[in-house]
Structure formats: structure tokens, C-alpha cells
Design a protein around this motif. Structure first.
Motif, mmCIF file in Angstrom:
data_model
loop_
_atom_site.group_PDB
_atom_site.id
_atom_site.type_symbol
_atom_site.label_atom_id
_atom_site.label_comp_id
_atom_site.label_asym_id
_atom_site.label_seq_id
_atom_site.Cartn_x
_atom_site.Cartn_y
_atom_site.Cartn_z
ATOM 1 N N SER A 266 -2.841 -7.646 5.740
ATOM 2 C CA SER A 266 -2.965 -8.751 4.790
ATOM 3 C C SER A 266 -4.196 -9.602 5.060
ATOM 4 O O SER A 266 -4.746 -10.198 4.155
ATOM 5 N N GLN B 40 -7.905 -9.306 6.862
ATOM 6 C CA GLN B 40 -8.874 -8.418 7.484
ATOM 7 C C GLN B 40 -10.231 -9.117 7.499
ATOM 8 O O GLN B 40 -10.592 -9.842 6.568
ATOM 9 N N CYS C 12 -4.474 0.474 0.072
ATOM 10 C CA CYS C 12 -3.160 -0.074 -0.255
ATOM 11 C C CYS C 12 -2.836 0.130 -1.728
ATOM 12 O O CYS C 12 -1.705 0.477 -2.086
ATOM 13 N N ASP D 121 -2.994 -7.168 -9.743
ATOM 14 C CA ASP D 121 -2.974 -6.006 -8.850
ATOM 15 C C ASP D 121 -2.088 -4.895 -9.416
ATOM 16 O O ASP D 121 -2.444 -3.710 -9.376
ATOM 17 N N ARG E 157 -9.705 -0.971 2.935
ATOM 18 C CA ARG E 157 -8.269 -1.028 3.247
ATOM 19 C C ARG E 157 -7.471 -1.517 2.044
ATOM 20 O O ARG E 157 -6.358 -1.068 1.804
ATOM 21 N N ARG E 158 -8.054 -2.451 1.301
ATOM 22 C CA ARG E 158 -7.367 -2.919 0.100
ATOM 23 C C ARG E 158 -7.239 -1.797 -0.923
ATOM 24 O O ARG E 158 -6.188 -1.606 -1.542
ATOM 25 N N ASP E 159 -8.307 -1.020 -1.082
ATOM 26 C CA ASP E 159 -8.255 0.118 -2.013
ATOM 27 C C ASP E 159 -7.224 1.141 -1.571
ATOM 28 O O ASP E 159 -6.525 1.742 -2.403
ATOM 29 N N THR F 190 -12.624 -4.379 4.831
ATOM 30 C CA THR F 190 -11.586 -5.067 4.064
ATOM 31 C C THR F 190 -11.374 -4.434 2.704
ATOM 32 O O THR F 190 -10.239 -4.161 2.294
ATOM 33 N N THR F 191 -12.440 -4.187 1.982
ATOM 34 C CA THR F 191 -12.337 -3.605 0.647
ATOM 35 C C THR F 191 -11.745 -2.216 0.693
ATOM 36 O O THR F 191 -10.895 -1.847 -0.132
ATOM 37 N N CYS G 249 -1.917 -1.314 6.135
ATOM 38 C CA CYS G 249 -2.410 -2.184 5.074
ATOM 39 C C CYS G 249 -2.293 -3.609 5.589
ATOM 40 O O CYS G 249 -1.195 -4.163 5.645
ATOM 41 N N THR H 59 -1.091 -6.995 0.021
ATOM 42 C CA THR H 59 -2.436 -7.309 -0.465
ATOM 43 C C THR H 59 -2.524 -8.722 -1.005
ATOM 44 O O THR H 59 -3.597 -9.319 -1.022
#
Length: 754
Positions: A32, A34, A46, A364, A42-44, A39-40, A30, A348
């Protein structure tokens, strides 16, 4: 499969500018910061990881499992309500098969004199159901959430003895299942049957902890057991020497009855250790000379009062604080889960500029909380607490405090009462919602119980067909009318939703409706009560049966008085909480019963036969007093699974268990005593003492804790708003920051890149 060395990379390693090839397979990072289309995604990922970590914390589960997207989906699916219900039902089904497969328990009685030929399932019916169960277990062991071979990896799988045993049991069961089909279900022994309880133990972490604790206590219990064995052997030899005389008739009768040879003497004193045959065993000698009582009193004093109680004390000492140790482990798991979720969510948020410092964005966390499997009441309470922080980042301590809401029982506000304009209705609402109206209902329930007791005493010697039920019928009719009126008045005062919001009202209302239906049915069939009300039986039930059923429900309804008495309510709630949180020990008892019942069927099936069909079973008229035949214990046998369970229960209680020892010695041989003695040791000595020790420890601690809280708050209800984890939270040690970080750094399947 991922390289074990790569999978061992720490969770919190700080790899700046690392690439995807620096991460082990199944352990995505994950990041911080990207750049690019991923990017989206990997954020999802996390956020999904945080969802799973929070669910692990809620359920006190281990976080050491794979954390890639597909594994997270499989993990959540495995712990879904549907999947867990299927697994629980499969365990129940495979254990329940023992009741219907050969030998079947589908008869109305287990008495060998009256039992009809049971229905036996055709070959392939139970085997087909068993095959489905084994397939479910095979899927379970391959993808189990906390410990499955896929989600934890093969390296972790090989280190887990429970999973290895799970695999072995499945293979053995499948091979034995194939043998059964190849022999058309006529195999002499089914090896897989006593292995079935393993599936129950495997899926209960508390049962595993209990077995581990028992195993650690065995050396201490064995030391006392050795003292008991020495005590038993010495007194056996002493007794055989003492009760051998050519001149004393009392000694000779004692010898012939209880000390004829070494096995019988040993059995007699072993039974005396449980006091089941006291004073019978000493009467022949004591009747001739009172000095012989010294032998039996000394044996009982040393064995039963000292050594057996010493065994209980040792078990109590070994299990003292057992629940707190389990809760300490659970607390560590919760703190690990919440801290891992915090780390994932803080990653994140780290890419954005926040002058407050590092933390978790409330939006978040709220987004994650929406996906968490949690009841709506707790979820709403946590959301309100998060919103109270505004837009500031949540620190680690603030994030941790949010999860204290999980331990609290959310108290719902009662629905608003109806608003009446009429002054009369408002006055009636005040009267019928007052606690004194509940006291009146309790007084009526007590009066109802007293009238039933009075008629039971007055009509004790009158046969049911000769009883005049006129007065009792009228009284029951009046009381039921009052209960119906009470229900309607409470609904008027509180409203329907307000009435149903109280469990005691639901209990009263349900019983009142059932009583009303029974009373209407009785009046419709047998008309209104009148003097000499003794009509012939009409329909399915006689008048006496209907009256008896109504009276039993009326007696049961008297339990409504418990919540009104504070001391009794505290005791009752404490007992109920203990029962709920000691299910693991009940599960251990189920396992022990199941295994011994299956083994007993294999050893003793068919050995007890009806009188007249065997030379070993004398007719009841010629049977010695107190024998198996004279007491008509014919239903105590091992001819089917249900009968075996009841027989084992009767032996565990140890009342008259010498009758079973003697009967099965005659029917099956002297070595049958080994089976029953082992059962006595496992069930009555170890398990019952263990259960007693845990009851004492937990009840005393909980009682003291409740009393302390009540003295602080002045409200006994405040003490009932807690789970067991919160109740003992004050005596648990919070994990240190270093301990949490050390545990997180060894997570085998996750790597955070900053």
C-alpha cells in the motif's frame, strides 16, 4: 522453483516494513505504501491481479494459481478464446480420428452384405495428426490455467490425481504411438485408443464432479446389484429344476429353448429382467399349463418392478441435490474471487487519505473492468452501477453486489421503430406489429400443416411417381407467398433491425427465404403447377423430391407456434436449459460409448460375416424366426467405429438385445456375453437411471421455481431472464466471512503486505 514452505505463507498476512526477500518466488506483494521507481509497476501488478481474480469469479474458477506478472500473462493467454478453442478442437480431433483410422468408417453402409472395401489412410497420416494433438496436451498439462504444473507449482501438482493421471496417459500414449510407427502401423492393439476420452474428462470440471458422485454412489448401487444377482441366480436354479420333465412336452420345449444349461437359463432370465423377451420366454410352458405363468410373473414382479425401480430410487436419492452442491461450490469460488479482488484493490487505495474508511476506489475498479474479458452488455451495466456510487469508496458488500449483474441476462432494448409521417403507414405499422397479426401467422402455419397431413393420408397408397402434385403445389405456392408477405409487412412495421432483434422472427425469416428459393427453383425447372403435373426428372432433384423438401421445411416452420403458448414455452425453455446445463452427463456417455466401441472393435471385428461365407451364418430362408440372420441385423457389427456406436446404441435400448447376445455367442464365443452384459449395466442400468433421476430432480425444482416467480411477478418472461446459478441462488448458502478469509489465507502463491 519456489520453496513450498515459503509458498504456504498466507494471502492476508500483514507484514509491515517487509522486504522483497520475505516473499516467496512467484508471489509478489502488493504494498500500500511504496517508495521508489517500482511503485507504478507494483500498482499495475495489483490491478492485473484484480483483473484475473474477477475473471476467475465470472467463470467460477479456482484462484489458487501463481500471481506474478509472467504467470498472470500466461494464465490469461491460456483462458483466451483462441487458446480454449484450440484445446477444444484438439480434443475433438483426437476423438474423431477413430472414424478415419483403421478400421475406417468411410463407407455408405455398415451392412456386411453390401459394404464396399473402405478407404484406409496411409501409415503416418492419422499418426501425424495424433502427434500434434499429443503436443498440444503436453503443453496443456505443463501450463494449464487452473491446474497446470507451472501455474500451480509442483507441490500442488503432485497432490492432484487428475493431473498425475493426465501425465501418465500422455506418457503411455506417446510410447504406444512410437510402437505404432516402429511396426509400420501393423500393431495388433493400440493401447492409446481407449485412453483418448480421458482428455475430454480432464478438461471438464463438471464431468469430474459427476464421476466423483458416481463413485460415491457405487456402494449403494452395488448392494442392490447384489440383490439382483441373488434374485437372478435363485430363479435360474428354480427354473432349471421346474422345467425338467420327461412327460410334459411343454416343459421339455421350454427347457430346450430357454433352460438348456445354466448359461442359457441365466441369459434368458437376465433378458427377461429387461422385459425384452417377454412373453416369448414363457409361451412354451404357459401354452401347456397356465400355472407356469406364476414363475415368470413372480420373477418380473420382484426383479423388474421392485429391484430395478429400487435401484433408480437409490440413484435418485444419491444424486438428489447434486446440481445444488455443484452450484454451492461454484458460488464459493465466485465469492473467493470477488473477495480476493476486493482485497487487492483495497490495498492500492489504502495509501491515500479517505475519511470514509477502507474500500475500493471506483476509478480503480472501472480501470480493472476495462481489462476484464466480459461481454459489453454486462460490462456497461456494471459500469453504470459503479458510477451511481459517485466517488465514495466501495465497501466489501457494495463491491460484492456489483457481481450480481453477472448472473442476470441483460435484456436489450429493441431498436426504435420507423417513424412514418403518413397516417396510413402509421396505421399499417400498428396493425402489423400487433400480437393478433402473429396469431394470424400461427393460424396460417397450422392450416399449412393440416393440408400437408391431408395429402399424406390421401396419397398414402399412391407411388410417388404416380401422384398428381397440382393441388398441393398450388397450396404450397400460396402459403409461401403469404409467408413472404408476412415477412415484408413485419419489416415495414418494425424496421429491419427491429425485425432481426426477435429470435422468432429470425427463425421465420430464414425459413421463408429458403422456402422462397426452393419454390423459385421448382418453378424454373418444372414450370407452374397444372393438372397432371408429373414431369420427368430434370436436374439434381425430381419434382417429388423438391415438393417433399418444401413440405418438410413447412412442417418445421410450425414450431413458431411454441413461443405463442405460454405453458408450452415454459416447458420448452425449461427443457432447453436442462440440456444446456447437463452437458457433463452427455460427456460421460460419450466417454463410455467411446471406450466400449474401441474395446468392441478389438474383440469382435470381422466376426460377423455375410451369409454364405460362414457355416455359422445360415441362409435367411433357413434362419429361425427372430434370429439375427432372419431379422437381417447384418449392419449391427463392430467392423468399424461408427458401426460399433450404432450397435451399442441398439443394445442400450434393450429392445431385442437377446438377438445380439445369441448372435455374438455363436460368432465369437460364449464369453462375448460378458461384454454385452457389462455394457447393459453401465449404459442402461447406471447411466440411464442416473440421467432420469437428474432430469426429475432438476425439472421439478426448476418448474416449481418458475411457477413461484411467475405467481409473484405475474409475468412468465421474468422467469426466463435468469441463469441456472441465479435460479437456484435462493436455496444456496452464502459463504460466511470467516470461511472466505480462511480460504484466502491459504492461497499458496500470493501475499498481501500492508
Amino acid at each position: 522453483m519456489a520453496d513450498p514452505q515459503e509458498e504456504s505463507k498466507p494471502l492476508l498476512s500483514r507484514v509491515r516494513g517487509g522486504s522483497g526477500r520475505d516473499r516467496p518466488e512467484g508471489a509478489p506483494a502488493c504494498r500500500s505504501v511504496q517508495v521508489g521507481p517500482g511503485t507504478t509497476a507494483r500498482r499495475d501488478l495489483c490491478l492485473d491481479q484484480a483483473v484475473v481474480f474477477i475473471e476467475d469469479a465470472i467463470q467460477y474458477r479456482s484462484i489458487n494459481h501463481r500471481m506474478d506478472a509472467s504467470s498472470l500473462w500466461l494464465y490469461r493467454w491460456y483462458y483466451s478464446s483462441l487458446c480454449q478453442w484450440i484445446l477444444s478442437f484438439t480434443i475433438f480431433l483426437i476423438l474423431f480420428l477413430a472414424f478415419i483410422e483403421t478400421p475406417s468408417s468411410l463407407t455408405s453402409t455398415a451392412d456386411v452384405r453390401y459394404r464396399p472395401v473402405p478407404w484406409e489412410p496411409p501409415c503416418g497420416l492419422t499418426e501425424g495428426l495424433e502427434a500434434l494433438c499429443l503436443l498440444v496436451f503436453a503443453a496443456d498439462v505443463s501450463s494449464e490455467g487452473e491446474e497446470g504444473s507451472y501455474l500451480v507449482g509442483w507441490a500442488q501438482f503432485r497432490k492432484n490425481p487428475w493431473l498425475l493421471a493426465y501425465l501418465v496417459v500422455l506418457v503411455v500414449s506417446l510410447m504406444d504411438w512410437i510402437v505404432s510407427l516402429s511396426l509400420v502401423c501393423h500393431e495388433p492393439l493400440r493401447v492409446r485408443r481407449p485412453l483418448r476420452p480421458f482428455f475430454l474428462m480432464q478438461n471438464s470440471s463438471m464431468m469430474k464432479k459427476t464421476l466423483k458422485c458416481i463413485r460415491r454412489s457405487l456402494p449403494e448401487m452395488a448392494s442392490v446389484g447384489l440383490l439382483l444377482a441373488i434374485h437372478l441366480c435363485l430363479f435360474t436354479m428354480f427354473g432349471m429344476l421346474l422345467f425338467t420333465s420327461e412327460k410334459d412336452a411343454g416343459q421339455d420345449k421350454e427347457r430346450l429353448t430357454y433352460f438348456r444349461n445354466l448359461p442359457e437359463a441365466l441369459t434368458s432370465l437376465l433378458v427377461l429382467l429387461t422385459t425384452a423377451n417377454n412373453p416369448d420366454v414363457m409361451i412354451p410352458a404357459y401354452s401347456k399349463n397356465r400355472a407356469y405363468a406364476i414363475f415368470f410373473v413372480a420373477f418380473t414382479l420382484i426383479g423388474s418392478l421392485f429391484l430395478m425401480n429400487l435401484l433408480t430410487a437409490i440413484i435418485y436419492n444419491q444424486f438428489r441435490g447434486y446440481l445444488m452442491k455443484s452450484l454451492q461450490t461454484s458460488l464459493l469460488r465466485r465469492r473467493l474471487g470477488t473477495r480476493a479482488a476486493y482485497k487487492v484493490l483495497s490495498v492500492t487505495a489504502a495509501g491515500e487519505a479517505h475519511p470514509e474508511g477502507v474500500g475500493v476506489k471506483p476509478q480503480d475498479f472501472l480501470h480493472v473492468l476495462q481489462k476484464v474479458q466480459l461481454d459489453s452488455d454486462h460490462k456497461q451495466a456494471i459500469m453504470e452501477k459503479v458510477r451511481s456510487h459517485g466517488g465514495d469508496l466501495l465497501s466489501a458488500d457494495e463491491f460484492q453486489e456489483l457481481f450480481d449483474e453477472f448472473d442476470k441476462r441483460v435484456i436489450k432494448e429493441p431498436p426504435p421503430r420507423p417513424e412514418y409521417r403518413s397516417p396510413f403507414l402509421r396505421s399499417a405499422q400498428f396493425v402489423f406489429s400487433h400480437r393478433y397479426f402473429n396469431y394470424l401467422g400461427n393460424f396460417m402455419a397450422l392450416g399449412n400443416l393440416v393440408t400437408i397431413c391431408a395429402f399424406l393420408v390421401l396419397d398414402a397408397d399412391v407411388p410417388p411417381e404416380d401422384r398428381d402434385d397440382f393441388v398441393l403445389g398450388i397450396l404450397n405456392f400460396v402459403f409461401i407467398l403469404y409467408y413472404l408477405l408476412e415477412l415484408l409487412l413485419k419489416v415495414l412495421a418494425l424496421g429491419l433491425r427491429g425485425y432481426l432483434a426477435h429470435p422468432s422472427n429470425v427463425f421465420d425469416g430464414l425459413l421463408t427465404v429458403v422456402l422462397l428459393v426452393l419454390e423459385i427453383s421448382t418453378l424454373a425447372v418444372y414450370r407452374f403447377p397444372h393438372p397432371g403435373w408429373k414431369p420427368e426428372m430434370l436436374g439434381l432433384l425430381s419434382l417429388w423430391d423438391m415438393t417433399r423438401l418444401v413440405n418438410m421445411l413447412l412442417v418445421f416452420r410450425f414450431l413458431r407456434i411454441i413461443p405463442s403458448m405460454k405453458l408450452m414455452a415454459v416447458v420448452a425453455s425449461t427443457i432447453m436449459d436442462l440440456i444446456k446445463n447437463m452437458r457433463a452427463f452427455g460427456g460421460i456417455l460419450v466417454v463410455v460409448y467411446y471406450v466400449f466401441a474401441i474395446v468392441g472393435i478389438s474383440l469382435f471385428r470381422g466376426v460377423v460375416v455375410a451369409p454364405g461365407n460362414s457355416s455359422l451364418a445360415p441362409a435367411n430362408g433357413s434362419a429361425p424366426c427372430g434370429s439375427f440372420e432372419q431379422l437381417e441385423y447384418w449392419a449391427n457389427n463392430f467392423d468399424d467405429f461408427a458401426a460399433a456406436l450404432v450397435t451399442l446404441w441398439n443394445v442400450m435400448v434393450v429392445n431385442n438385445w437377446q438377438v445380439f447376445l445369441d448372435a455374438f455367442r455363436r460368432y465369437a464365443g460364449p464369453w462375448s456375453k460378458v461384454y454385452f452384459v457389462l455394457w447393459w449395466l453401465v449404459s442402461s442400468v447406471i447411466w440411464v437411471n442416473l440421467f432420469l433421476a437428474l432430469i426429475l430432480e432438476n425439472f421439478l425444482h426448476k418448474w416449481d421455481r418458475r411457477s413461484h416467480l411467475q405467481s409473484l411477478t405475474g409475468d412468465s418472461e421474468a422467469t426466463s431472464q435468469m441463469t441456472v446459478e441465479l435460479l437456484f441462488r435462493d436455496v444456496l448458502e452464502e459463504p460466511t466471512e470467516e470461511e472466505l478469509m480462511e480460504k484466502l489465507s491459504h492461497h499458496p502463491h500470493l501475499q498481501l503486505c500492508r
